[in-house]
Design a protein around this motif. Structure first.
Motif, PDB file in Angstrom:
ATOM      1  N   PHE A  72      -4.904  -8.101   6.212  1.00 42.36           N
ATOM      2  CA  PHE A  72      -5.977  -6.995   5.656  1.00 42.36           C
ATOM      3  C   PHE A  72      -6.909  -7.284   5.298  1.00 42.36           C
ATOM      4  O   PHE A  72      -7.861  -8.093   4.680  1.00 42.36           O
ATOM      5  CB  PHE A  72      -4.307  -6.712   3.919  1.00 42.36           C
ATOM      6  N   THR A 129      -5.397   2.831  -4.288  1.00 37.85           N
ATOM      7  CA  THR A 129      -4.356   2.555  -3.374  1.00 37.85           C
ATOM      8  C   THR A 129      -4.485   0.946  -2.284  1.00 37.85           C
ATOM      9  O   THR A 129      -3.643  -0.139  -1.861  1.00 37.85           O
ATOM     10  CB  THR A 129      -3.175   3.475  -2.402  1.00 37.85           C
ATOM     11  N   ASN A 130      -6.095   0.531  -1.968  1.00 38.03           N
ATOM     12  CA  ASN A 130      -5.658   0.238  -0.868  1.00 38.03           C
ATOM     13  C   ASN A 130      -6.571  -1.104  -2.217  1.00 38.03           C
ATOM     14  O   ASN A 130      -7.173  -2.245  -0.866  1.00 38.03           O
ATOM     15  CB  ASN A 130      -7.584   1.158   0.314  1.00 38.03           C
ATOM     16  N   SER A 131      -6.643  -1.407  -3.131  1.00 39.91           N
ATOM     17  CA  SER A 131      -6.858  -2.036  -3.987  1.00 39.91           C
ATOM     18  C   SER A 131      -5.614  -3.091  -4.662  1.00 39.91           C
ATOM     19  O   SER A 131      -6.580  -3.813  -5.031  1.00 39.91           O
ATOM     20  CB  SER A 131      -8.468  -2.043  -3.908  1.00 39.91           C
ATOM     21  N   VAL A 186       0.984  -1.035  -0.184  1.00 37.46           N
ATOM     22  CA  VAL A 186      -0.266  -0.005   0.236  1.00 37.46           C
ATOM     23  C   VAL A 186       0.706   1.543   0.028  1.00 37.46           C
ATOM     24  O   VAL A 186       0.310   2.275  -0.807  1.00 37.46           O
ATOM     25  CB  VAL A 186      -1.019   0.037   1.549  1.00 37.46           C
TER      26      VAL A 186
END
Length: 325
Positions: free
Chosen positions: A265, A188-190, A144
């Motif tokens: 996560f 950015t979270n996936s 991330v």
């Protein structure tokens, strides 16, 4: 390995590369699919892995980006076999072949343990799937905040997919799939650098059941869910069970994999509904890889032809290797 690469690879290149990392290696490779992989030892007897990559497969900056990322995740607690420096303090050393092309040498820690036997329920079980999920979750958590690099491609730039777009029969199906997936948001979270090839030949399991991932050669920018889809894909790969049995098993494994993953996560729920697209994408990539690597090699032809035909049928019929619905 392609014939053009086999013709220019020599024992001299191998031993010069090993010397540059201060190790001695066995001349018989332990792998030769996209890279030459050799087991070696330091003067103190510590096991190491030497990898030689031809310039037709990767360029030096691409390999350096892979190894720098691997060094980072290893130093931050990921279950991965780390990259190591040469005697000159470099992650990559270049060796010129007789035709002017290059072989790029890199060295890695030797992973503790051995390949998992999927037929052994004492090894391939719920605990292993939980730990696989945890391993992926840790890698993605570290991804991330990792700085963006232009040296590693995005999933839709992958050469194999680009070639498939021009396939006379399957190309239109590849195009439809890529158009669908192009609308998925890149956040950015996936989305970030992922392993993208964590099948059951790319990790070892030790006597305590702990996992060590290796072979980050296919490191690319992709959706995190792709790594999860690939694990599920290979729960059915080569299975002699029925489609229904494989699908039921994959559903069960996904639930366990997700529990392990979410200890490190958490992905938004919608990504799990997109897994079928990533299972299809794997089929498109593997179809070309199998054709390219094995076509014309008699010792593989029958089995490879069978696998390619199974994949072709799934692609033209819009099916996935397992049904998670």
């Amino acid at each position: 390995m392609e014939h053009t690469v086999e013709r220019v690879f020599t024992k001299e290149i191998l031993h010069n590369a090993a010397s540059g990392f201060g190790i001695e290696v066995d001349e018989k490779p332990v792998g030769d699919f996209e890279n030459y992989i050799f087991k070696g030892h330091t003067k103190d007897g510590i096991a190491r892995v030497l990898r030689l990559t031809h310039s037709s497969h990767r360029q030096k900056n691409e390999i350096e980006a892979e190894l720098t990322f691997l060094k980072y995740v290893r130093e931050n607690g990921a279950n991965a076999a780390g990259s190591l420096l040469s005697l000159n303090g470099n992650l990559v050393e270049e060796h010129i072949a007789s035709d002017g092309t290059s072989f790029f040498a890199a060295m890695f820690e030797w992973a503790d343990g051995k390949l998992v036997d999927r037929t052994n329920p004492n090894v391939w079980n719920d605990d292993l799937m939980f730990k696989l999920g945890k391993t992926l979750g840790k890698l993605h958590a570290l991804t991330v905040n990792y700085p963006v690099t232009s040296a590693r491609e995005s999933w839709d730039e992958e050469a194999y997919l680009q070639v498939m777009l021009n396939h006379e029969e399957l190309g239109p199906h590849t195009k439809v799939l890529l158009e669908e997936m192009s609308h998925y948001p890149r956040q950015t979270n996936s989305y970030g650098l992922i392993h993208s090839d964590l099948h059951f030949h790319n990790f070892f399991v030790n006597d305590e059941g702990e996992i060590t991932a290796f072979d980050f050669d296919d490191l690319q920018y992709n959706y995190f869910i792709s790594d999860i889809a690939i694990v599920l894909y290979y729960t059915a790969w080569g299975s002699k069970k029925s489609y229904e049995e494989n699908s039921a098993y994959a559903k069960k494994q996904l639930a366990i994999l997700r529990k392990g993953y979410e200890t490190e996560f958490v992905l938004e729920e919608e990504w799990y509904s997109r897994i079928p697209a990533f299972l299809k994408c794997r089929d498109h990539v593997l179809y070309y890889v199998l054709k390219m690597k094995y076509e014309g090699k008699e010792e593989h032809s029958q089995r490879v032809n069978e696998l390619c035909e199974q994949i072709r049928e799934r692609i033209v019929n819009g099916k996935t290797i397992v049904d998670l619905g």
